[in-house]
Design an enzyme around this catalytic site. Structure first.
Site: not given
Ligand code: ING
Length: 301
Positions: A106, A123, A168, A193
């Site tokens: 990623n 990532k 992210c 995302n």
């Molecule tokens: N998405 C989310 C992020 O870290 C996540 C996954 C959401 C993990 C909320 C923990 C809490 O924003 C990505 N793509 O990492």
């Protein structure tokens, strides 16, 4: 004064059926608008070319690989690089990278104002799981489709300052910012995302997600005296809502600009990189104040 006129080019939803060419057309429209405003740099989201495909369970690797880019630039994205060069604007965006030797990352890239890629990041912190999880309201299979990044957290001298990237979930880990902070980073660029609801059915909703999203960006910026530009892929993709909240955060942790919608939206600010100097020379003068003899546990477990 070292002003950088930066644009957070938020993308609204990308449906599973939307071809890359249609997305690139949307990215070009945002690039045009940013160039018209005199921006030096345009930052797009994580996995900007396609829907957030890790929400879908796939077993056939050939199908998984259809979501990846085997080269960059490529036929679908060349118009973006050409336009950036023509307008003299640097760009950064995320995509799924398939390397020539078969590795899946990623990834995000950063170009200079001639459209030449000068930086790549893969990532490191992959959230979610690697097998189908029937308990979840929707899947989050980044650990299935990507390998952890193998490039660390590099920074690059460009646009008159020190720039870094993360992606992210990386933004939720203080180590991400500190490793770049120790290299003198002055602006961190990231896309995300982020589902509006928790797939593990906690009571968490969009406002909780936006609170934690802002919290980690503002603390990361403040604790490392750096700007942070965070750009959403937002809105409802095939029924799955993603938060907006694209922001530009200053070295004091203050949000200086934020998106208002969950659609394609340009959020801009003129960031004077000299505003990072006071924090780096006083409260967060790492050389003077940190006591690394007490920090071993962070890297040893
Ligand atoms: N998405 C989310 C992020 O870290 C996540 C996954 C959401 C993990 C909320 C923990 C809490 O924003 C990505 N793509 O990492």
């Amino acid at each position: 004064m070292r002003p950088v006129h930066v644009a957070a080019a938020q993308l609204g939803p990308i449906q599973k059926a939307e071809p890359r060419e249609a997305v690139v057309a949307r990215m070009l429209a945002l690039l045009d608008a940013a160039a018209d405003k005199g921006c030096d740099l345009v930052v797009y989201p994580e996995l900007a070319l396609t829907t957030f495909f890790p929400r879908w369970y796939m077993e056939d690797q050939a199908e998984v690989d259809t979501w990846f880019e085997a080269e960059m630039p490529n036929a679908a994205t060349q118009p973006l690089f050409d336009a950036a060069k023509a307008k003299g604007v640097a760009i950064s965006f995320g995509y799924a990278e398939l390397t020539p030797d078969g590795h899946h990352f990623n990834t995000s890239i950063l170009t200079d104002k001639t459209g030449t890629i000068i930086g790549k990041y893969r990532k490191v912190h992959l959230p979610g799981h690697d097998e189908f999880d029937p308990e979840r309201a929707f899947q989050h299979l980044e650990k299935r489709y990507f390998e952890p990044g193998d490039l660390g957290f590099p920074v690059w001298q460009t646009l008159g300052g020190v720039f870094g990237m993360c992606i992210c979930n990386d933004r939720r880990w203080p180590e991400t910012y500190r490793v770049m902070g120790l290299q003198g980073v002055e602006m961190v660029l990231l896309g995300y995302n982020t589902p509006s609801v928790n797939s593990q059915k906690s009571a968490e909703g969009p406002e909780d997600r936006l609170f934690h999203h802002r919290l980690v960006l503002q603390s990361g910026a403040y604790q490392n005296a750096t700007f942070v530009v965070a750009v959403a892929k937002a809105g409802v993709e095939d029924g799955h809502p993603l938060i907006g909240g694209s922001v530009i955060v200053d070295p004091n942790g203050k949000i200086v600009a934020e998106s208002l919608t969950e659609d394609d939206e340009l959020v801009t600010a003129v960031c004077d990189l000299d505003e990072t100097v006071f924090g780096k020379e006083t409260i967060f003068d790492f050389a003077r104040h940190r006591r690394i003899e007490h920090y071993g546990r962070i890297t040893s477990q």
